[in-house]
Design a protein around this motif. Structure first.
Motif, short mmCIF file in Angstrom:
data_model
loop_
_atom_site.label_atom_id
_atom_site.label_comp_id
_atom_site.label_asym_id
_atom_site.label_seq_id
_atom_site.Cartn_x
_atom_site.Cartn_y
_atom_site.Cartn_z
N ASP A 1 -14.14 -4.84 9.12
CA ASP A 1 -13.82 -6.31 8.41
C ASP A 1 -12.72 -5.94 7.35
N GLU A 2 -11.73 -6.95 7.17
CA GLU A 2 -10.76 -7.08 6.29
C GLU A 2 -11.32 -6.67 4.83
N ALA A 3 -12.62 -7.25 4.68
CA ALA A 3 -13.09 -7.13 3.27
C ALA A 3 -13.37 -5.69 2.83
N THR A 4 -13.59 -4.99 3.98
CA THR A 4 -14.08 -3.53 3.60
C THR A 4 -12.75 -2.74 3.12
N SER A 5 -12.88 -2.06 1.87
CA SER A 5 -12.02 -1.24 1.22
C SER A 5 -11.24 -0.15 2.19
N LYS A 6 -9.87 0.15 1.95
CA LYS A 6 -9.37 1.11 2.62
C LYS A 6 -10.05 2.39 2.24
N GLN A 7 -10.35 2.60 0.98
CA GLN A 7 -10.96 3.84 0.68
C GLN A 7 -12.16 4.20 1.57
N ILE A 8 -13.14 3.23 1.54
CA ILE A 8 -14.52 3.21 2.58
C ILE A 8 -14.14 3.61 3.93
N LYS A 9 -13.08 2.93 4.66
CA LYS A 9 -12.44 3.34 5.87
C LYS A 9 -12.01 4.62 6.02
N ASN A 10 -11.19 4.98 5.00
CA ASN A 10 -10.66 6.34 5.29
C ASN A 10 -11.73 7.39 5.06
N MET A 11 -12.81 7.17 4.10
CA MET A 11 -13.82 8.14 3.93
C MET A 11 -14.67 8.32 5.24
N LEU A 12 -14.67 7.31 6.37
CA LEU A 12 -15.41 7.37 7.38
C LEU A 12 -14.51 7.69 8.48
N GLN A 13 -13.43 7.90 8.42
CA GLN A 13 -12.64 8.60 9.44
C GLN A 13 -13.02 9.80 9.73
#
Length: 385
Positions: free
Chosen positions: A371-383
């Motif tokens: 979702d757009e509301a999810t921070s980029k930091q969290i998305k990057n951490m789960l890459q």
């Protein structure tokens, strides 16, 4: 936790009552008298009780901070005792019912771990379609395996029923979610065991492609038999309706987790009189407590076995995924009561071989990660690395 808090042994609590406020220009003797009055107030049990009540009413994040700071006053007990909690009299009826399911769960995992598949027999049958002996050998190998797959699927329905029993108790409005988990630790422990089983089952299933290959071959063979008016052993045959449901079940990368997620969402929709916060707060509290126990050396050192570490990791991930499916905004928004960055960090601090499946579960079975509301930091951490 409440008992520990009631003893007033939070770090720094003794000095709070006498701390000089900024800008206090009163004479020293007045300040001493004022401080003594406040210190005397703090020592009174009634004020301590108020102090505890205020703490319990704060946000879940503050509650977890209290848990981490009150380690030395827990008397050797965890906030959620996953290792030793036993049912009280009020918990016994539900506990015994759910315990039957958990006993069967251990057998299911044993059978799944031993599942080897009929890959070689199927390969030979495909390569030699005209040899009846080869076809019969493949069929004889596949039928009992499909019987096991049928048992696994039927067990998922029992697991769903047990989950609903526990949610009925742990989310009722008679107590707050935190009080439920504190006072019904045996049931909270069973809830954790269901999540542990679920994540373990899905890890085994994802690494065993023979499961779907065997079932696909079985369905193709059954179809040919029906077209050719040949009868299969009716005692072993899976009827078409059940076969369709099983196909959907095994098509999921994490079939047991999807079952629990769907069941939790259905529980919320089927019980409009129970506020959704009762369910989401129960899940977020359990996730936060797991993180605290894993992230705090004084807690972690009390585990009787290193297996409890992996147990807590699986439970933490399981409740995060359930939360993400049930809460309208999901588990990755800033307003979520779960410290998502902290949970991911705890996962990544473990040996990669033991948590890669759990990280993949967060990546691919959650609902709101992208979702757009999810921070980029969290998305990057789960890459993926």
């Amino acid at each position: 936790m409440v008992n520990g808090a009631a003893r007033g042994a939070f770090p720094g609590s003794r000095s709070r009552g006498v701390k000089k406020e900024a800008g206090d220009t009163r004479a020293p003797e007045h300040r001493r008298t004022h401080a003594a009055d406040r210190s005397e107030d703090i020592d009174r049990p009634s004020v301590k009780r108020v102090h505890v009540d205020v703490l319990l009413c704060r946000s879940m994040g503050n509650l977890i901070k209290v848990l981490t700071r009150d380690i030395d006053n827990n008397g050797g007990n965890f906030f959620l005792d996953f290792e030793n909690a036993q049912p009280s009299q009020s918990e016994t009826a539900v506990w015994e019912e759910v315990n039957q399911t958990l006993t069967e769960a251990r057998l299911v995992l044993d059978h799944l771990q031993a599942y080897r598949g009929a890959g070689e027999e199927i390969r030979q049958a495909i390569q030699s379609p005209g040899l009846d002996g080869v076809q019969e050998k493949a069929w004889a190998a596949v039928v009992p395996l499909v019987g096991k797959l049928k048992t696994f699927y039927q067990f998922s329905q029992k697991l769903e029923s047990s989950l609903r029993c526990l949610l009925d108790v742990l989310t009722s409005s008679t107590l707050t979610p935190t009080q439920h988990l504190e006072q019904k630790q045996a049931l909270a422990r069973q809830f954790a065991h269901i999540l542990h089983f679920t994540l373990r089952f899905d890890e085994l299933k994802m690494t065993n492609p023979a499961i779907q290959n065997d079932f696909s071959y079985y369905r193709r063979t059954i179809s040919r038999m029906r077209i050719n008016n040949l009868s299969a052993d009716s005692g072993n045959e899976v009827n078409n309706e059940l076969a369709n449901r099983m196909s959907l079940f095994y098509a999921s990368a994490t079939p047991m987790l999807k079952t629990l997620s769907d069941a939790t969402s259905k529980f919320v929709s089927d019980n409009p009189d129970v506020p959704i916060e009762n369910t989401t707060d129960c899940l977020s509290t359990m996730a936060s407590v797991c993180k605290v126990m894993l992230d705090t050396p004084q807690y972690r050192s009390r585990f009787a076995s290193e297996e409890t570490v992996l147990f807590c990791l699986r439970v933490m991930v399981g409740v995060i995924i359930l939360y993400d499916h049930v809460h309208p905004a999901g588990a990755f928004v800033k307003t979520c009561n779960i410290d998502m960055k902290g949970c991911i960090r705890v996962l990544k601090e473990q040996p990669p071989s033991s948590v890669e499946g759990l990280l993949n579960a967060l990546r691919y079975t959650t609902k709101h990660l992208n979702d757009e509301a999810t921070s980029k930091q969290i998305k990057n951490m789960l890459q993926p690395n």
